[in-house]
Design a protein around this motif. Structure first.
Motif, mmCIF file in Angstrom:
data_model
loop_
_atom_site.group_PDB
_atom_site.id
_atom_site.type_symbol
_atom_site.label_atom_id
_atom_site.label_comp_id
_atom_site.label_asym_id
_atom_site.label_seq_id
_atom_site.Cartn_x
_atom_site.Cartn_y
_atom_site.Cartn_z
ATOM 1 N N ARG A 312 52.416 48.510 40.840
ATOM 2 C CA ARG A 312 51.022 48.128 40.644
ATOM 3 C C ARG A 312 50.955 46.742 40.032
ATOM 4 N N GLU A 313 49.815 46.099 40.236
ATOM 5 C CA GLU A 313 49.568 44.800 39.631
ATOM 6 C C GLU A 313 48.195 44.826 38.978
ATOM 7 N N THR A 314 48.042 44.019 37.937
ATOM 8 C CA THR A 314 46.766 43.990 37.214
ATOM 9 C C THR A 314 45.715 43.251 38.038
ATOM 10 N N LEU A 315 44.478 43.636 37.821
ATOM 11 C CA LEU A 315 43.338 42.986 38.471
ATOM 12 C C LEU A 315 42.640 42.064 37.480
ATOM 13 N N GLY A 316 42.118 40.965 37.974
ATOM 14 C CA GLY A 316 41.279 40.115 37.150
ATOM 15 C C GLY A 316 39.927 40.767 36.927
ATOM 16 N N ALA A 317 39.204 40.305 35.936
ATOM 17 C CA ALA A 317 37.902 40.896 35.613
ATOM 18 C C ALA A 317 36.941 40.800 36.791
ATOM 19 N N GLY A 318 36.971 39.675 37.494
ATOM 20 C CA GLY A 318 36.077 39.492 38.629
ATOM 21 C C GLY A 318 36.374 40.461 39.754
ATOM 22 N N ASP A 319 37.655 40.631 40.083
ATOM 23 C CA ASP A 319 38.035 41.561 41.141
ATOM 24 C C ASP A 319 37.702 42.991 40.758
ATOM 25 N N ALA A 320 37.934 43.341 39.476
ATOM 26 C CA ALA A 320 37.620 44.696 39.022
ATOM 27 C C ALA A 320 36.120 44.956 39.096
#
Length: 444
Positions: A312-320
């Motif tokens: 898994r990879e983290t999402l940026g706030a905008g993508d989330a």
């Protein structure tokens, strides 16, 4: 203390009731706060903000003169504005007639039209905002799978999965070359069910070949609420080893057996942490959303996946946040599609749940952990926001229709017409509630 984690220990009825009250209280509080805060911004005075109905258990009056109260019956809530005769924002003509012009502007019946409309619309809008932010928070916390066919974590299974290690890159499944995770999923769907599959992997620069389990084994990743699997005592992590005495190695074999047997009982052998259990479950008919509408199938009621969790990879706030918007839109669109298909008779009206069904679903989701329960709250919040926008008098959507009529005609509906419409809307809403409650008792 993990309150949600304690719910199953209360037992089915109490656990479901507590989960339902928690979910409903959160959703109602956000909905009514939307009305309150936008009304306050628009200069409309709120006299009472109540969470629950009936006898008041606790109350306080703030510096703006609003009474905040907690009532004994935790099945809703309301904001009573200045000039309202009741919790449904009926007009108190006698009270309003005694107000000055300045005071009348601070009521829901004397304020400018746009202020009233904004205040009414704020409730459902805040429900949608709650859903978006909850989904976004979950996406932000859990991240998203990468597009690489790399093993992040192995699931505990009875088969030879210990041949793999976290970090292995899968290069081949059977006769299919794998370059990314989508290739792996395609190969898994197209592969014939077998006890053993051959794999090629890359590990720390070395290339290895060995045999292991079928790519999509019959392991339970998530239980569906109000399902045969949930009611029959299956748990997340269980692996189904046989159905009616026939060994199964693939998730699709269990699905096919349920579809073929329809409402006939299935005898299952289930592996759970090294122990083999016997379970008897009867599939239930369910209407599932598809790209073209709905599909009716017989299901045990669980979902599964690969024998491993991908990296898994983290999402940026905008993508989330964008993911939260898309998920909320998907739920709203699916709900409207489902309602239309029920009206046209394409799917069963048993898909409408009443308070007992929703409470049971709340308990089932809470029993699977905080994340699943919080996700359910967001789903239910979207449904509540959508329902409140229906153009039925008594609901927010009905009030918005009245405001639209006033905007077009230049005058509000007469008090006589308004009272008649409100009574009709109340009758319609109560009829729908009785119908949904009947479904709780007679629909499985």
């Amino acid at each position: 203390m993990d309150i949600l984690g304690m719910l199953p220990s209360f037992g089915g009825f109490v656990g479901s009731a507590v989960a339902f009250i928690i979910a409903l209280s959160v959703i109602v509080a956000i909905h009514e706060y939307g009305h309150y805060i936008v009304g306050r911004w628009c200069g409309i005075h709120a006299e009472v903000f109540s969470l629950g109905f009936g006898p008041v258990l606790y109350s306080r009056v703030d510096k703006r003169g609003t009474r905040w109260q907690l009532a004994a019956l935790p099945f809703g809530g309301y904001v009573k504005f200045l000039g309202d005769s009741d919790a449904a924002s009926g007009k108190d003509g006698d009270a309003i007639s005694g107000l000055s012009d300045t005071e009348r502007k601070r009521t829901m019946h004397g304020a400018d039209l746009w202020r009233r409309a904004a205040t009414v619309a704020a409730g459902p809008v805040f429900n949608f905002i709650l859903s978006i932010f909850v989904f976004a928070g979950i996406f932000l916390f859990s991240g998203t799978t990468t597009d690489e066919a790399v093993i992040g974590q192995l699931k505990p299974l009875p088969g030879p999965v210990d041949m793999f290690e976290p970090g292995d890159r899968i290069l081949r499944v059977g006769d299919s070359d794998i370059t990314n995770l989508e290739d792996f999923y395609v190969a898994a769907r197209e592969a014939e069910a077998a006890e053993i599959m051959s794999y090629d992997v890359e590990r720390d620069g070395q290339f290895l070949s060995f045999d292991s389990v079928y790519p999509f084994p019959p392991v339970i990743d998530q239980l569906q609420p109000k399902s045969a699997a949930m009611d029959g005592g299956l748990e997340v992590g269980d692996v189904i080893q046989s159905v009616n005495g026939n060994p199964v190695f693939a998730l699709s074999q269990v699905q096919d057996a349920a579809q073929a047997n329809k409402d006939s009982p299935l005898e299952l052998l289930v592996w759970r942490n090294g122990e083999v259990l016997e379970k008897t479950l009867t599939p239930r008919q369910r209407d599932l959303p598809t790209a073209d509408g709905f599909e009716t199938r017989w299901l045990i009621g669980f979902s599964g996946g690969a024998f491993f969790e991908p990296t898994r990879e983290t999402l940026g706030a905008g993508d989330a946040l964008w993911g939260g918007v898309r998920q909320t839109w998907f739920i709203a669109k699916s709900s409207l599609s489902g309602m239309w298909h029920m009206v046209t008779g394409a799917i069963s009206s048993c898909n409408i749940q009443g308070p007992i069904g929703i409470a049971q679903t709340s308990g089932d989701m809470a029993s699977q952990g905080p994340t699943q329960f919080i996700w359910f709250i967001a789903v239910l919040s979207t449904a509540v926001g959508l329902l409140n926008l229906f153009p039925i008098p008594v609901l927010d959507g009905g009030h918005l229709v009245f405001h639209a009529f006033e905007a077009v005609s230049g005058r509000p509906p007469s008090d006589k017409a308004l009272n008649a419409l409100m009574m009709g809307g109340l009758f319609l809403l109560l009829s729908l509630m009785v119908f949904a409650l009947t479904n709780d008792f007679f629909c499985s």
